[in-house]
Design a protein around this motif. Structure first.
Motif, short mmCIF file in Angstrom:
data_model
loop_
_atom_site.label_atom_id
_atom_site.label_comp_id
_atom_site.label_asym_id
_atom_site.label_seq_id
_atom_site.Cartn_x
_atom_site.Cartn_y
_atom_site.Cartn_z
N GLU A 198 112.58 99.73 10.28
CA GLU A 198 112.63 98.27 10.23
C GLU A 198 113.72 97.73 11.16
N LYS A 199 114.85 98.40 11.20
CA LYS A 199 115.94 97.97 12.08
C LYS A 199 115.52 98.08 13.54
N LYS A 200 114.84 99.16 13.87
CA LYS A 200 114.38 99.34 15.26
C LYS A 200 113.39 98.26 15.64
N GLU A 201 112.46 97.95 14.72
CA GLU A 201 111.46 96.92 15.00
C GLU A 201 112.11 95.55 15.17
N LYS A 202 113.11 95.26 14.33
CA LYS A 202 113.80 93.97 14.44
C LYS A 202 114.56 93.88 15.75
N MET A 203 115.24 94.97 16.11
CA MET A 203 115.98 94.98 17.36
C MET A 203 115.04 94.83 18.55
N SER A 204 113.87 95.45 18.45
CA SER A 204 112.90 95.39 19.55
C SER A 204 112.36 93.97 19.73
N SER A 205 112.21 93.24 18.60
CA SER A 205 111.67 91.88 18.69
C SER A 205 112.73 90.86 19.09
N ASP A 206 114.00 91.17 18.79
CA ASP A 206 115.07 90.22 19.08
C ASP A 206 115.70 90.40 20.45
#
Length: 240
Positions: A198-206
């Protein structure tokens, strides 16, 4: 951290007395070895308890280490080693932490007098920054590392948990069998993987990543396992 060097027993309880303590607690004639190793360990097959030779190690710390390893001698059997996992190397670290919680609770229930020994021993390790916590951001630690610190160093060392994480902490305290340890270790590992994802996905989107950034994230994912600094101080159950 402790410096490893031979002990000076002249002004301390002699090693033979502590060896006898270990054998009495274990109710068997354990093989006891003192060696220049980084931490204590218990080989549950050969029945060998190995103790480190740390500089300025107090009786409280050594008695705590003995109590911990005798806990493995009494309550960790070969079922612990019999597992069929896709990736046992990662799960081992998680199981070690939760098994430590289980056996320490059992050894203290069997020998209530050891409770103060564990408290004093771990306090001395924390005071010496044995767990290398000084200056560290505790929120950056993996859940399994914080569980390890919570049960060894106590809540005063600065570890904190979310409500969801506290469910795992309570479950660790309730573990009574090796099968329960195994099940919970898999659950904590899966939860931690999902958090990382989830952290990776959030970082990827931000954020906008370069190819090098994305490669670094993949390396973190591939190397996902218990923090080495905590693992070094987790008793390892050898299977030689």
């Amino acid at each position: 951290a402790y410096e490893i060097r031979p002990r000076d027993w002249s002004s301390d309880v002699c090693s033979s007395d502590l060896d006898l303590l270990a054998k009495l607690l274990a109710n068997e004639n354990l093989n006891i070895v003192r060696a220049p190793v980084s931490t204590a360990s218990m080989d549950i097959k050969s029945r060998t308890l190995t103790l480190p030779q740390w500089k300025d190690m107090s009786n409280s710390v050594e008695e705590m280490l003995i109590g911990h390893e005798v806990g493995h001698a009494l309550f960790t059997n070969e079922d612990y080693l019999k597992r069929d996992d896709d990736d046992p190397s990662i799960l081992n670290g998680y199981m070690n932490v939760i098994e430590d919680v289980r056996i320490e609770k059992k050894i203290k229930n069997k020998y209530p007098g050891l409770r103060s020994t564990f408290i004093q021993g771990y306090k001395e390790l924390v005071d010496r920054d044995f767990f290398e916590l000084e200056g560290r951001d505790m929120t950056s630690l993996m859940l399994i590392d914080r569980i390890n610190l919570y049960f060894k160093a106590g809540i005063n060392c600065g570890v904190r948990f979310t409500d969801a994480e506290m469910d795992f902490v309570r479950a660790a305290d309730r573990c009574d069998t090796i099968q329960e340890v195994y099940k919970l270790a898999k659950e904590v590992l899966e939860y931690s993987r999902n958090v990382l994802k989830e952290k990776k996905e959030k970082m990827s989107s931000d954020l906008v990543f370069t190819a090098e950034d994305l490669e670094d994230l993949e390396e973190v994912s591939d190397d996902f396992e218990i923090d080495n600094r905590s693992e070094e101080h987790t008793s390892e159950l050898q299977s030689r």
